[in-house]
Structure formats: structure tokens, C-alpha cells
Motif scaffolding. Structure first.
Motif, PDB file in Angstrom:
ATOM      1  N   VAL A 170       0.829  -1.209   0.000  1.00 30.87           N
ATOM      2  CA  VAL A 170       0.000   0.000   0.000  1.00 30.87           C
ATOM      3  C   VAL A 170       0.860   1.254   0.000  1.00 30.87           C
ATOM      4  O   VAL A 170       0.622   2.193  -0.772  1.00 30.87           O
ATOM      5  CB  VAL A 170      -0.950   0.001   1.217  1.00 30.87           C
ATOM      6  CG1 VAL A 170      -1.657   1.353   1.346  1.00 30.87           C
ATOM      7  CG2 VAL A 170      -1.980  -1.114   1.096  1.00 30.87           C
ATOM      8  N   ILE A 171       1.883   1.286   0.856  1.00 30.86           N
ATOM      9  CA  ILE A 171       2.754   2.462   0.940  1.00 30.86           C
ATOM     10  C   ILE A 171       3.493   2.697  -0.376  1.00 30.86           C
ATOM     11  O   ILE A 171       3.624   3.841  -0.839  1.00 30.86           O
ATOM     12  CB  ILE A 171       3.764   2.302   2.097  1.00 30.86           C
ATOM     13  CG1 ILE A 171       3.028   2.323   3.436  1.00 30.86           C
ATOM     14  CG2 ILE A 171       4.821   3.407   2.055  1.00 30.86           C
ATOM     15  CD1 ILE A 171       3.901   1.980   4.626  1.00 30.86           C
ATOM     16  N   SER A 172       3.953   1.632  -0.996  1.00 27.28           N
ATOM     17  CA  SER A 172       4.684   1.786  -2.257  1.00 27.28           C
ATOM     18  C   SER A 172       3.770   2.316  -3.358  1.00 27.28           C
ATOM     19  O   SER A 172       4.191   3.132  -4.180  1.00 27.28           O
ATOM     20  CB  SER A 172       5.304   0.453  -2.678  1.00 27.28           C
ATOM     21  OG  SER A 172       4.301  -0.501  -2.994  1.00 27.28           O
ATOM     22  N   GLN A 173       2.515   1.868  -3.364  1.00 27.58           N
ATOM     23  CA  GLN A 173       1.557   2.380  -4.347  1.00 27.58           C
ATOM     24  C   GLN A 173       1.315   3.875  -4.135  1.00 27.58           C
ATOM     25  O   GLN A 173       1.204   4.652  -5.090  1.00 27.58           O
ATOM     26  CB  GLN A 173       0.239   1.625  -4.230  1.00 27.58           C
ATOM     27  CG  GLN A 173       0.320   0.134  -4.513  1.00 27.58           C
ATOM     28  CD  GLN A 173       0.457  -0.183  -5.989  1.00 27.58           C
ATOM     29  OE1 GLN A 173      -0.246   0.377  -6.817  1.00 27.58           O
ATOM     30  NE2 GLN A 173       1.343  -1.081  -6.319  1.00 27.58           N
ATOM     31  N   LEU A 174       1.242   4.287  -2.874  1.00 26.67           N
ATOM     32  CA  LEU A 174       1.042   5.705  -2.565  1.00 26.67           C
ATOM     33  C   LEU A 174       2.236   6.539  -3.024  1.00 26.67           C
ATOM     34  O   LEU A 174       2.075   7.637  -3.561  1.00 26.67           O
ATOM     35  CB  LEU A 174       0.817   5.880  -1.064  1.00 26.67           C
ATOM     36  CG  LEU A 174      -0.526   5.370  -0.520  1.00 26.67           C
ATOM     37  CD1 LEU A 174      -0.540   5.429   1.001  1.00 26.67           C
ATOM     38  CD2 LEU A 174      -1.687   6.159  -1.102  1.00 26.67           C
ATOM     39  N   LEU A 175       3.441   6.017  -2.812  1.00 27.40           N
ATOM     40  CA  LEU A 175       4.644   6.731  -3.260  1.00 27.40           C
ATOM     41  C   LEU A 175       4.667   6.875  -4.775  1.00 27.40           C
ATOM     42  O   LEU A 175       5.060   7.923  -5.302  1.00 27.40           O
ATOM     43  CB  LEU A 175       5.897   5.995  -2.778  1.00 27.40           C
ATOM     44  CG  LEU A 175       6.233   6.106  -1.292  1.00 27.40           C
ATOM     45  CD1 LEU A 175       7.416   5.201  -0.945  1.00 27.40           C
ATOM     46  CD2 LEU A 175       6.549   7.547  -0.917  1.00 27.40           C
ATOM     47  N   LEU A 176       4.241   5.840  -5.472  1.00 27.06           N
ATOM     48  CA  LEU A 176       4.188   5.912  -6.936  1.00 27.06           C
ATOM     49  C   LEU A 176       3.160   6.951  -7.393  1.00 27.06           C
ATOM     50  O   LEU A 176       3.374   7.644  -8.394  1.00 27.06           O
ATOM     51  CB  LEU A 176       3.852   4.539  -7.515  1.00 27.06           C
ATOM     52  CG  LEU A 176       4.957   3.487  -7.408  1.00 27.06           C
ATOM     53  CD1 LEU A 176       4.457   2.125  -7.872  1.00 27.06           C
ATOM     54  CD2 LEU A 176       6.190   3.895  -8.221  1.00 27.06           C
ATOM     55  N   LEU A 177       2.064   7.065  -6.659  1.00 24.38           N
ATOM     56  CA  LEU A 177       1.061   8.078  -7.000  1.00 24.38           C
ATOM     57  C   LEU A 177       1.600   9.483  -6.775  1.00 24.38           C
ATOM     58  O   LEU A 177       1.277  10.410  -7.531  1.00 24.38           O
ATOM     59  CB  LEU A 177      -0.208   7.855  -6.182  1.00 24.38           C
ATOM     60  CG  LEU A 177      -1.096   6.695  -6.632  1.00 24.38           C
ATOM     61  CD1 LEU A 177      -2.270   6.514  -5.676  1.00 24.38           C
ATOM     62  CD2 LEU A 177      -1.623   6.921  -8.053  1.00 24.38           C
ATOM     63  N   VAL A 178       2.440   9.654  -5.744  1.00 26.30           N
ATOM     64  CA  VAL A 178       3.080  10.950  -5.525  1.00 26.30           C
ATOM     65  C   VAL A 178       3.993  11.287  -6.699  1.00 26.30           C
ATOM     66  O   VAL A 178       4.007  12.422  -7.192  1.00 26.30           O
ATOM     67  CB  VAL A 178       3.878  10.944  -4.202  1.00 26.30           C
ATOM     68  CG1 VAL A 178       4.691  12.233  -4.062  1.00 26.30           C
ATOM     69  CG2 VAL A 178       2.940  10.774  -3.018  1.00 26.30           C
ATOM     70  N   PHE A 179       4.749  10.287  -7.158  1.00 17.07           N
ATOM     71  CA  PHE A 179       5.619  10.477  -8.322  1.00 17.07           C
ATOM     72  C   PHE A 179       4.799  10.880  -9.548  1.00 17.07           C
ATOM     73  O   PHE A 179       5.179  11.788 -10.306  1.00 17.07           O
ATOM     74  CB  PHE A 179       6.388   9.189  -8.602  1.00 17.07           C
ATOM     75  CG  PHE A 179       7.061   9.139  -9.932  1.00 17.07           C
ATOM     76  CD1 PHE A 179       8.174   9.924 -10.197  1.00 17.07           C
ATOM     77  CD2 PHE A 179       6.577   8.314 -10.944  1.00 17.07           C
ATOM     78  CE1 PHE A 179       8.804   9.891 -11.439  1.00 17.07           C
ATOM     79  CE2 PHE A 179       7.198   8.272 -12.175  1.00 17.07           C
ATOM     80  CZ  PHE A 179       8.306   9.069 -12.427  1.00 17.07           C
ATOM     81  N   ILE A 180       3.673  10.226  -9.741  1.00 17.87           N
ATOM     82  CA  ILE A 180       2.812  10.536 -10.885  1.00 17.87           C
ATOM     83  C   ILE A 180       2.249  11.952 -10.767  1.00 17.87           C
ATOM     84  O   ILE A 180       2.130  12.666 -11.765  1.00 17.87           O
ATOM     85  CB  ILE A 180       1.693   9.490 -11.002  1.00 17.87           C
ATOM     86  CG1 ILE A 180       2.276   8.170 -11.498  1.00 17.87           C
ATOM     87  CG2 ILE A 180       0.575   9.956 -11.929  1.00 17.87           C
ATOM     88  CD1 ILE A 180       1.324   7.010 -11.473  1.00 17.87           C
ATOM     89  N   TRP A 181       1.935  12.370  -9.544  1.00 16.01           N
ATOM     90  CA  TRP A 181       1.413  13.723  -9.348  1.00 16.01           C
ATOM     91  C   TRP A 181       2.428  14.772  -9.804  1.00 16.01           C
ATOM     92  O   TRP A 181       2.066  15.775 -10.428  1.00 16.01           O
ATOM     93  CB  TRP A 181       1.071  13.930  -7.875  1.00 16.01           C
ATOM     94  CG  TRP A 181       0.645  15.333  -7.561  1.00 16.01           C
ATOM     95  CD1 TRP A 181       1.390  16.310  -6.972  1.00 16.01           C
ATOM     96  CD2 TRP A 181      -0.634  15.922  -7.835  1.00 16.01           C
ATOM     97  NE1 TRP A 181       0.676  17.473  -6.856  1.00 16.01           N
ATOM     98  CE2 TRP A 181      -0.577  17.273  -7.377  1.00 16.01           C
ATOM     99  CE3 TRP A 181      -1.806  15.452  -8.414  1.00 16.01           C
ATOM    100  CZ2 TRP A 181      -1.661  18.139  -7.496  1.00 16.01           C
ATOM    101  CZ3 TRP A 181      -2.889  16.312  -8.531  1.00 16.01           C
ATOM    102  CH2 TRP A 181      -2.807  17.633  -8.070  1.00 16.01           C
ATOM    103  N   PHE A 182       3.693  14.548  -9.520  1.00 14.47           N
ATOM    104  CA  PHE A 182       4.730  15.497  -9.927  1.00 14.47           C
ATOM    105  C   PHE A 182       4.944  15.488 -11.448  1.00 14.47           C
ATOM    106  O   PHE A 182       5.579  16.411 -11.982  1.00 14.47           O
ATOM    107  CB  PHE A 182       6.052  15.178  -9.224  1.00 14.47           C
ATOM    108  CG  PHE A 182       6.126  15.661  -7.812  1.00 14.47           C
ATOM    109  CD1 PHE A 182       6.176  17.022  -7.533  1.00 14.47           C
ATOM    110  CD2 PHE A 182       6.145  14.765  -6.755  1.00 14.47           C
ATOM    111  CE1 PHE A 182       6.240  17.481  -6.223  1.00 14.47           C
ATOM    112  CE2 PHE A 182       6.209  15.213  -5.440  1.00 14.47           C
ATOM    113  CZ  PHE A 182       6.258  16.574  -5.170  1.00 14.47           C
TER     114      PHE A 182
END
Length: 200
Positions: A66-78
Motif C-alpha cells: 500500500v505504501i509503495s503504491q502511494l509513493l508511486l502516486l506521488v511520483f505521478i502527481w509530480f
């Protein structure tokens, strides 16, 4: 992994497209790429490397996923200015949604698991368990929240890699393909900058 096929197909399509249009092929530039490394490395330890996978409990595996998916979403946001990233992000959101609502792992029906491994005894597929060191948890469709978003898409037997996919996985592959095949870099390559600079 089907993601590897998406990368290969996207890169090949991008190269062919650049040859046809007569423009240099460029991979898009990304911001905060280090977020991907932080997100992916723990997944490799838990789900891909047999030696280290045994160090982690199912609870820890679910939390890391779950945490890794959230980090990837942060990357996508940028990097949301790219169409391919938006498509990829949609896939991640769909996966994260079904994973979070089902305890932190991706649900898969016992019938699907049995179809993937026909030589494994049916008693192996115990509802509520995690098959091996995978990202999946065995759940019946009627007990799965948002079952349509789970690993319910079964690819043909001749497919060599992961055969059970979720709708989110398809969007992720499509997003990666779009990034490599269609998306353009915002900055010109160095050889194109030099003549412009020299003219000044």
C-alpha cells in the motif's frame, strides 16, 4: 511480467514512429524519479527475491504494498503534465482501491488460482491465505470488495509471464506504452541545442 512487454512495445513503437516522422526519439523526462526507486525496492525484497521474501510477514507485505503504491502516486502527481502518466495513475488508483479495501493485498479467486496452477492440489487454495510470496490474497468473488478490479482477467495459457491481471494493470501497461511510444520530451536533445546556441 506484462509490464516488460508494455515497455518493449512502447519503446519499439516510439523508435519506429521517430524514423517515420524523421524526428529523434527521446524518452520523456521525469521529475522526482527517486520516488520510484524508494517505492519499488521494498517490493523487490518482499515479492520478487525468494531469499528475502521470507523475512516479512503477510501484514508487513500488505503494508509495504500500500505504501509503495502511494509513493508511486506521488511520483505521478509530480509528472501529471504527461498524458501517459495520467493513464498510468488511473491504473494505480484502481489497484490501490481494491487492494486497500481487501486488507492490503490484491484479491484473486481460488478458481483463478487453480486455473493458473492446474497441477497444484485444490486443497492448497485456502480462502484468506496468501499464495506463496505473491501480492495476492485468495478471496471468493462474493466476499471481495470491488471484485471487478481484482486479478480477474485470465490470459491464455501460452502467455509466458503473469497471466492473472486486474483492470488497473491494463491501464498501467497502456500508460507506460503511451509514455514511450507517443509522449515527447519537453526539452530538446543536446545536439539540437548546440546549433541554436552557436547562432547567437
Amino acid at each position: 511480467m506484462i509490464l516488460i512487454l508494455g515497455i518493449a512495445a512502447g519503446w519499439l513503437s516510439g523508435v519506429i514512429r521517430s524514423r517515420i516522422t524523421g524526428t529523434p526519439y527521446r524518452v520523456p523526462e521525469f521529475s522526482k524519479i527517486w520516488l520510484v526507486l524508494i517505492a519499488v525496492f521494498p517490493q523487490l525484497l518482499i515479492f520478487q527475491i525468494p531469499y528475502t521474501a521470507g523475512w516479512f510477514s503477510d501484514t508487513a507485505a500488505a503494508a509495504v504494498l500500500v505504501i509503495s503504491q502511494l509513493l508511486l502516486l506521488v511520483f505521478i502527481w509530480f509528472n501529471r503534465d504527461k498524458v501517459g502518466m495520467c493513464i498510468l495513475g488511473l491504473g494505480l488508483i484502481l489497484n490501490l482501491l481494491v487492494i486497500t479495501l481487501n486488507g492490503g493485498l490484491m484479491p484473486i479467486a481460488s478458481e483463478t488460482a487453480a486455473a493458473l496452477y492446474p497441477d497444484v492440489p485444490s486443497s492448497t487454495w485456502e480462502i484468506g491465505s496468501r499464495p506463496g510470496r505473491s501480492k495476492n490474497i485468495l478471496l471468493q468473488p462474493e466476499d471481495t470488495r470491488l471484485a471487478l478490479l481484482s486479478d480477474s482477467i485470465l490470459l491464455p495459457e501460452w502467455f509466458l509471464w503473469t497471466r492473472a491481471l486486474s483492470p488497473g494493470d491494463l491501464f498501467i501497461v497502456l500508460g507506460v506504452f503511451w509514455l514511450l511510444a507517443v509522449e515527447k520530451s519537453a526539452k530538446p536533445a543536446l545536439p539540437e541545442i548546440i546549433p541554436e546556441y552557436c547562432e547567437k
